[in-house]
Enzyme design. Structure first.
Site, PDB file in Angstrom:
ATOM      1  N   GLY A  22       0.805  -1.227   0.000  1.00 46.84           N
ATOM      2  CA  GLY A  22       0.000   0.000   0.000  1.00 46.84           C
ATOM      3  C   GLY A  22       0.837   1.275   0.000  1.00 46.84           C
ATOM      4  N   LYS A  23       2.136   1.155  -0.241  1.00 48.90           N
ATOM      5  CA  LYS A  23       3.034   2.330  -0.216  1.00 48.90           C
ATOM      6  C   LYS A  23       2.569   3.425  -1.175  1.00 48.90           C
ATOM      7  CE  LYS A  23       6.635  -0.028  -1.517  1.00 48.90           C
ATOM      8  NZ  LYS A  23       6.012  -1.358  -1.737  1.00 48.90           N
ATOM      9  N   SER A  24       2.380   3.050  -2.446  1.00 45.35           N
ATOM     10  CA  SER A  24       2.039   4.057  -3.470  1.00 45.35           C
ATOM     11  C   SER A  24       0.659   4.639  -3.207  1.00 45.35           C
ATOM     12  CB  SER A  24       2.027   3.434  -4.870  1.00 45.35           C
ATOM     13  OG  SER A  24       3.166   2.666  -5.072  1.00 45.35           O
TER      14      SER A  24
ATOM     15  N   SER B 283      12.581  -1.085  -0.431  1.00 39.59           N
ATOM     16  CA  SER B 283      13.744  -0.834   0.446  1.00 39.59           C
ATOM     17  C   SER B 283      13.822  -1.872   1.578  1.00 39.59           C
ATOM     18  CB  SER B 283      13.730   0.596   0.987  1.00 39.59           C
ATOM     19  OG  SER B 283      12.457   1.016   1.432  1.00 39.59           O
TER      20      SER B 283
HETATM   21  N1  PPS Z   1      11.828  -9.227  -7.408  1.00 34.51           N
HETATM   22  C1  PPS Z   1      11.091  -8.171  -7.065  1.00 34.51           C
HETATM   23  N2  PPS Z   1      10.973  -7.821  -5.754  1.00 34.51           N
HETATM   24  C2  PPS Z   1      10.241  -6.720  -5.431  1.00 34.51           C
HETATM   25  N3  PPS Z   1       9.610  -5.921  -6.329  1.00 34.51           N
HETATM   26  C3  PPS Z   1       9.710  -6.229  -7.650  1.00 34.51           C
HETATM   27  C4  PPS Z   1      10.450  -7.365  -8.058  1.00 34.51           C
HETATM   28  N4  PPS Z   1      10.397  -7.427  -9.419  1.00 34.51           N
HETATM   29  C5  PPS Z   1       9.664  -6.387  -9.839  1.00 34.51           C
HETATM   30  N5  PPS Z   1       9.248  -5.659  -8.786  1.00 34.51           N
HETATM   31  C6  PPS Z   1       8.508  -4.397  -8.965  1.00 34.51           C
HETATM   32  O1  PPS Z   1       9.445  -3.371  -8.633  1.00 34.51           O
HETATM   33  C7  PPS Z   1       8.959  -2.549  -7.594  1.00 34.51           C
HETATM   34  C8  PPS Z   1       9.976  -2.453  -6.448  1.00 34.51           C
HETATM   35  O2  PPS Z   1      11.026  -1.622  -6.816  1.00 34.51           O
HETATM   36  P1  PPS Z   1      11.841  -0.872  -5.692  1.00 34.51           P
HETATM   37  O3  PPS Z   1      12.784   0.025  -6.416  1.00 34.51           O
HETATM   38  O4  PPS Z   1      10.903  -0.254  -4.731  1.00 34.51           O
HETATM   39  O5  PPS Z   1      12.610  -2.083  -4.993  1.00 34.51           O
HETATM   40  S1  PPS Z   1      13.844  -1.998  -3.976  1.00 34.51           S
HETATM   41  O6  PPS Z   1      13.570  -0.917  -3.033  1.00 34.51           O
HETATM   42  O7  PPS Z   1      15.058  -1.767  -4.730  1.00 34.51           O
HETATM   43  O8  PPS Z   1      13.873  -3.316  -3.307  1.00 34.51           O
HETATM   44  C9  PPS Z   1       7.703  -3.187  -7.063  1.00 34.51           C
HETATM   45  O9  PPS Z   1       6.814  -2.096  -6.897  1.00 34.51           O
HETATM   46  P2  PPS Z   1       5.769  -1.992  -5.702  1.00 34.51           P
HETATM   47  O10 PPS Z   1       4.781  -3.097  -5.963  1.00 34.51           O
HETATM   48  O11 PPS Z   1       5.181  -0.625  -5.872  1.00 34.51           O
HETATM   49  O12 PPS Z   1       6.499  -2.154  -4.403  1.00 34.51           O
HETATM   50  C10 PPS Z   1       7.287  -4.177  -8.134  1.00 34.51           C
HETATM   51  O13 PPS Z   1       6.338  -3.590  -8.986  1.00 34.51           O
HETATM   52  N1  ADP Z   2      -5.593   0.339   4.021  1.00 33.53           N
HETATM   53  C1  ADP Z   2      -5.022   0.308   2.815  1.00 33.53           C
HETATM   54  N2  ADP Z   2      -3.975   1.108   2.541  1.00 33.53           N
HETATM   55  C2  ADP Z   2      -3.384   1.066   1.322  1.00 33.53           C
HETATM   56  N3  ADP Z   2      -3.765   0.251   0.306  1.00 33.53           N
HETATM   57  C3  ADP Z   2      -4.806  -0.576   0.536  1.00 33.53           C
HETATM   58  C4  ADP Z   2      -5.468  -0.590   1.792  1.00 33.53           C
HETATM   59  N4  ADP Z   2      -6.456  -1.512   1.738  1.00 33.53           N
HETATM   60  C5  ADP Z   2      -6.414  -2.035   0.507  1.00 33.53           C
HETATM   61  N5  ADP Z   2      -5.432  -1.473  -0.245  1.00 33.53           N
HETATM   62  C6  ADP Z   2      -5.146  -1.820  -1.640  1.00 33.53           C
HETATM   63  O1  ADP Z   2      -3.880  -2.470  -1.693  1.00 33.53           O
HETATM   64  C7  ADP Z   2      -3.243  -2.192  -2.939  1.00 33.53           C
HETATM   65  C8  ADP Z   2      -1.865  -1.608  -2.639  1.00 33.53           C
HETATM   66  O2  ADP Z   2      -1.194  -1.388  -3.845  1.00 33.53           O
HETATM   67  P1  ADP Z   2      -0.008  -0.349  -3.975  1.00 33.53           P
HETATM   68  O3  ADP Z   2      -0.370   0.944  -3.341  1.00 33.53           O
HETATM   69  O4  ADP Z   2       0.377  -0.317  -5.424  1.00 33.53           O
HETATM   70  O5  ADP Z   2       1.136  -1.043  -3.098  1.00 33.53           O
HETATM   71  P2  ADP Z   2       2.722  -0.849  -3.175  1.00 33.53           P
HETATM   72  O6  ADP Z   2       2.989   0.527  -3.697  1.00 33.53           O
HETATM   73  O7  ADP Z   2       3.192  -1.056  -1.779  1.00 33.53           O
HETATM   74  O8  ADP Z   2       3.204  -1.919  -4.113  1.00 33.53           O
HETATM   75  C9  ADP Z   2      -4.128  -1.216  -3.689  1.00 33.53           C
HETATM   76  O9  ADP Z   2      -4.910  -1.938  -4.614  1.00 33.53           O
HETATM   77  C10 ADP Z   2      -5.007  -0.626  -2.583  1.00 33.53           C
HETATM   78  O10 ADP Z   2      -6.267  -0.209  -3.048  1.00 33.53           O
END
Ligand code: PPS
Ligand code: ADP
Length: 199
Positions: free
Chosen positions: A37-39, A106
């Site tokens: 849920g970071k983004s 991270s």
């Molecule tokens: N192996 C693996 N592990 C984790 N995540 C993966 C991987 N491969 C692709 N992705 C996609 O890349 C996003 C994470 O990139 P980051 O730059 O945040 O990663 S890191 O901080 O360097 O670990 C991550 O985005 P978020 O889902 O928004 O976290 C994924 O979409």
């Molecule tokens: N309480 C909450 N806070 C943040 N995201 C939530 C929550 N409950 C459900 N979600 C859902 O979880 C998903 C998180 O996705 P995203 O924000 O892309 O995560 P990340 O950036 O960590 O990869 C979204 O589909 C969002 O709607």
């Protein structure tokens, strides 16, 4: 390696830019598993700040990895370099007077510690977006967990690569029990005093 570097002193300081913007600048760092849920939360916090007239910028995993860090993989070494470069970019933006929101997995404590060295402790707010791997896998927003289980993706955080949770984050959001509005309110409450310019 010793380098012949000579820093030029510019007249306009970081404090001057903060005064012009009428608020302090700092980095809000969101860490957590993919799908935690970071983004979503960073986006909602940025919207709330923008409405208040705060100058903001969001740095996000996928965007940065498509551009400035498109040479980096998900190996431990490359993740370290990814976070280091992002911290350096964020540091320039904080110096420019902006409130930066950074949303990156991270996963390593040492890399997150290094961000503090780069931007300084006082300019760093760590938000741990705490969502269990089971819930992230259930959400599987991008289908990455399915691919990781099928062996199509290596080094997937939480499955085949570690995630080291923060011991003492300034803010922790548990998305399985707190909704987005509650998370935003908690974060705003913590950062509002930090926005005020020191006299
Ligand atoms: N192996 C693996 N592990 C984790 N995540 C993966 C991987 N491969 C692709 N992705 C996609 O890349 C996003 C994470 O990139 P980051 O730059 O945040 O990663 S890191 O901080 O360097 O670990 C991550 O985005 P978020 O889902 O928004 O976290 C994924 O979409
Ligand atoms: N309480 C909450 N806070 C943040 N995201 C939530 C929550 N409950 C459900 N979600 C859902 O979880 C998903 C998180 O996705 P995203 O924000 O892309 O995560 P990340 O950036 O960590 O990869 C979204 O589909 C969002 O709607």
């Amino acid at each position: 390696m010793k380098k012949d570097l000579f820093l030029h002193n510019y007249n306009i300081s970081s404090q001057d830019r903060r005064t012009l913007n009428k608020h302090n600048s700092f980095l809000i760092w969101f860490t957590g598993l993919s799908g935690s849920g970071k983004s979503t939360i960073a986006n909602a916090v940025e919207n709330a700040l923008f409405k208040k007239g705060v100058k903001t910028y969001a740095l996000d995993g996928d965007n940065i990895r498509k551009g400035i860090n498109n040479d980096l993989t998900f190996s431990p070494e490359d993740r370290t370099e990814n976070i280091r470069r992002i911290a350096e970019v964020a540091n320039l933006m904080v110096d420019a007077g902006i409130v930066v929101l950074a949303a990156f997995v991270s996963p390593y404590k040492k890399d997150r510690e290094n961000i503090k060295n780069i931007v300084k402790d006082i300019n760093f707010v760590e938000v741990y977006v705490n969502t269990s791997i089971e819930e992230c896998e259930r959400r599987d927003v991008k289908g990455l967990y399915k691919k990781a289980r099928a062996g199509e993706i290596k080094n997937m955080t939480g499955i085949s690569a570690p995630y080291e949770a923060p011991d003492n984050p300034q803010i922790e959001v548990k998305t399985e029990t707190e909704n987005i509005d509650e998370a935003v309110a908690k974060i705003l409450k913590c950062i509002e005093p930090k926005l005020k310019l020191s006299k």
